[in-house]
Enzyme design. Structure first.
Site, PDB file in Angstrom:
ATOM      1  N   GLY A   1       0.948  -1.148   0.115  1.00  0.00           N
ATOM      2  CA  GLY A   1      -0.072   0.012   0.124  1.00  0.00           C
ATOM      3  C   GLY A   1       0.844   1.292  -0.049  1.00  0.00           C
ATOM      4  O   GLY A   1       1.784   1.234   0.842  1.00  0.00           O
TER       5      GLY A   1
ATOM      6  N   ASP B   1       5.506  -4.960   5.469  1.00  0.00           N
ATOM      7  CA  ASP B   1       5.907  -6.291   5.987  1.00  0.00           C
ATOM      8  C   ASP B   1       5.631  -7.460   4.818  1.00  0.00           C
ATOM      9  O   ASP B   1       6.584  -8.251   4.510  1.00  0.00           O
ATOM     10  CB  ASP B   1       5.001  -6.733   7.225  1.00  0.00           C
TER      11      ASP B   1
ATOM     12  N   ASP C   1       0.817   2.105   8.717  1.00  0.00           N
ATOM     13  CA  ASP C   1       0.683   1.307  10.257  1.00  0.00           C
ATOM     14  C   ASP C   1       1.686   1.362  11.355  1.00  0.00           C
ATOM     15  O   ASP C   1       1.348   0.750  12.292  1.00  0.00           O
ATOM     16  CB  ASP C   1       0.226  -0.067   9.797  1.00  0.00           C
TER      17      ASP C   1
ATOM     18  N   MET D   1      -7.346   3.266   9.995  1.00  0.00           N
ATOM     19  CA  MET D   1      -6.593   1.939   9.451  1.00  0.00           C
ATOM     20  C   MET D   1      -5.271   1.650  10.506  1.00  0.00           C
ATOM     21  O   MET D   1      -5.215   1.857  11.650  1.00  0.00           O
ATOM     22  CB  MET D   1      -5.780   2.125   8.252  1.00  0.00           C
TER      23      MET D   1
ATOM     24  N   ARG E   1      -4.299  -2.172  10.213  1.00  0.00           N
ATOM     25  CA  ARG E   1      -4.579  -3.594  10.181  1.00  0.00           C
ATOM     26  C   ARG E   1      -4.510  -4.238  11.681  1.00  0.00           C
ATOM     27  O   ARG E   1      -5.422  -3.635  12.448  1.00  0.00           O
ATOM     28  CB  ARG E   1      -3.468  -4.106   9.390  1.00  0.00           C
TER      29      ARG E   1
ATOM     30  N   HIS F   1      -8.849   5.396   3.152  1.00  0.00           N
ATOM     31  CA  HIS F   1      -7.431   5.711   2.180  1.00  0.00           C
ATOM     32  C   HIS F   1      -7.305   7.292   2.474  1.00  0.00           C
ATOM     33  O   HIS F   1      -6.159   7.458   1.759  1.00  0.00           O
ATOM     34  CB  HIS F   1      -7.775   5.117   0.848  1.00  0.00           C
TER      35      HIS F   1
ATOM     36  N   GLN G   1      -6.229   8.518   4.688  1.00  0.00           N
ATOM     37  CA  GLN G   1      -4.928   8.361   5.649  1.00  0.00           C
ATOM     38  C   GLN G   1      -3.670   8.276   4.722  1.00  0.00           C
ATOM     39  O   GLN G   1      -2.621   8.270   5.235  1.00  0.00           O
ATOM     40  CB  GLN G   1      -4.886   7.208   6.453  1.00  0.00           C
TER      41      GLN G   1
END
Ligand code: F6P
Length: 360
Positions: free
Chosen positions: A13, A113, A137, A180, A182, A283, A285
């Site tokens: 992303g 990651d 994140d 967001m 995750r 999105h 963000q």
């Protein structure tokens, strides 16, 4: 004499600061080390399809404050399980390594990651790789270092909270803001503290509705008729599950979280009888200009990645140590899982001491 060449790609992303990293790598490569720079477009897809662009100082001029990535990116094109478009997948990892080595001696992989895990797997097969830690994140296992993009994301969420504050107060409402992150609660935690949230719900601390309502009631008793709740997309009730929005089959992690903000808002309205609304930041963000600090971080990371490449110090991810000096972390470590918020993290503890509830 043939110039040395470095290849760059942006994977996963997007995040504010990607262009600042590309610019820093390109400038350092050309000015400091006399390298040529090749960019692969759209992450590993561009490697498989040999879709390249030569990056010169002209190409990277003016991109420091620009969001997104001039190279394009993808969070669904693993070279080990490459989607062929007919519902079938093929292992293109050997082809990828050959292609990268055809154009350059080293790959700088700018990613989160997923991309760093893929890069690590390619490095085990012999590809010289250096990683650059990107993600809004902030969940990469790179010691205590911050990933670039994170500050821009939580600053935007903070601004959203400031705006929600005034409307929540005017209407005496409860408002939930879903952010967001995750499986990690960093964006919720930092924006919640910076934006004066009353409740912060994060995946690392499962919540109970009764505890959230107790906090709302304490505020009502103090004549505060509104409450702001930041809900991380991965937050979940005790004895409940995370809320999954959809599955993206070709993605390395197919799960896309989302929806918990609405669920919490509905449940609170039912249980309290008070008017409740929810906003999903989504999105927004990820888009837009990086903050000043993210521009600095991205620039240092880009310069440092190129420094490591020139020294042939492969298999590391660049991070910051003390005195803003480069601190390389093994790619194996960064690829070994995600970095969660520890429940005793100093920010959590400070938030608790000023009365913020985590719904536990
Ligand atoms: O990892 C970055 C991130 O924005 C997460 O916070 C979010 O869960 C996910 O990507 C969304 O992915 P997509 O862009 O595929 O919707």
């Amino acid at each position: 004499m043939m110039k040395k060449k470095i290849a760059v790609l942006t994977g996963g992303g997007d995040a504010p600061g990607l262009n600042a990293v590309i610019r820093a790598i390109t400038k350092t490569a050309i000015r400091e080390y006399d390298y040529e720079v090749i960019g692969f477009r759209d992450g590993f897809r561009g490697v498989v399809e040999e879709n390249i662009v030569y990056l010169t100082e002209k190409e990277v001029s003016g991109i420091l404050p620009r969001g997104g990535t001039i190279l394009g990116t993808s969070n669904r094109d693993s070279p080990f399980k490459f989607p062929m478009g007919n519902g079938k997948f093929e292992d293109k990892s050997d082809q990828c390594i050959q292609t990268i080595l055809k154009y350059a001696e080293t790959l700088i992989s700018i990613g989160g990651d997923g991309s760093l895990m893929l890069s690590y797997e390619l490095s085990k097969k012999g590809l010289p790789v250096i990683g650059c830690p990107k993600t809004i994140d902030n969940d990469l296992r790179v010691g205590d270092a911050q990933t670039f993009g994170f500050e821009s994301a939580y600053s935007f969420a903070t601004e959203a909270l400031d705006r929600l504050h005034t409307t929540a107060e005017s209407h005496h409402r409860i408002i939930c803001l879903e952010v967001m992150g995750r499986y990690a609660g960093w964006i919720a935690l930092y924006s919640g503290l910076a934006g004066g949230a009353d409740v912060i719900l994060i995946p690392e601390i499962p919540f109970k509705y009764e505890k959230i309502i107790a906090k709302i009631d304490r505020r009502l008793a103090a004549n505060k008729k509104f409450s702001l709740i930041v809900v991380a997309e991965g937050a979940k009730p005790k004895d409940g599950e995370m809320s999954i929005q959809k599955h993206v089959v070709a993605s390395i992690d197919p799960v896309r979280l989302g929806g918990i903000g609405n669920i919490v808002a509905q449940k609170l309205e039912q249980m309290t009888g008070r008017e409740t609304r929810s906003t999903v930041l989504g999105h927004l963000q990820r888009g837009g200009s990086p903050t000043a600090y993210d521009r600095i971080l991205s620039t240092i990371y880009g310069v440092s990645a190129m420094d490591l490449a020139a020294k042939k110090q492969y298999g590391y991810v660049v991070t910051l140590g003390s005195n803003n000096k480069i601190l390389p972390v093994p790619l194996a470590e960064a690829a070994s899982g995600i970095r969660n918020v520890a429940p005793d993290n100093g920010v959590v503890m400070a938030a608790r001491k000023i009365g913020i509830s985590f719904g536990d």
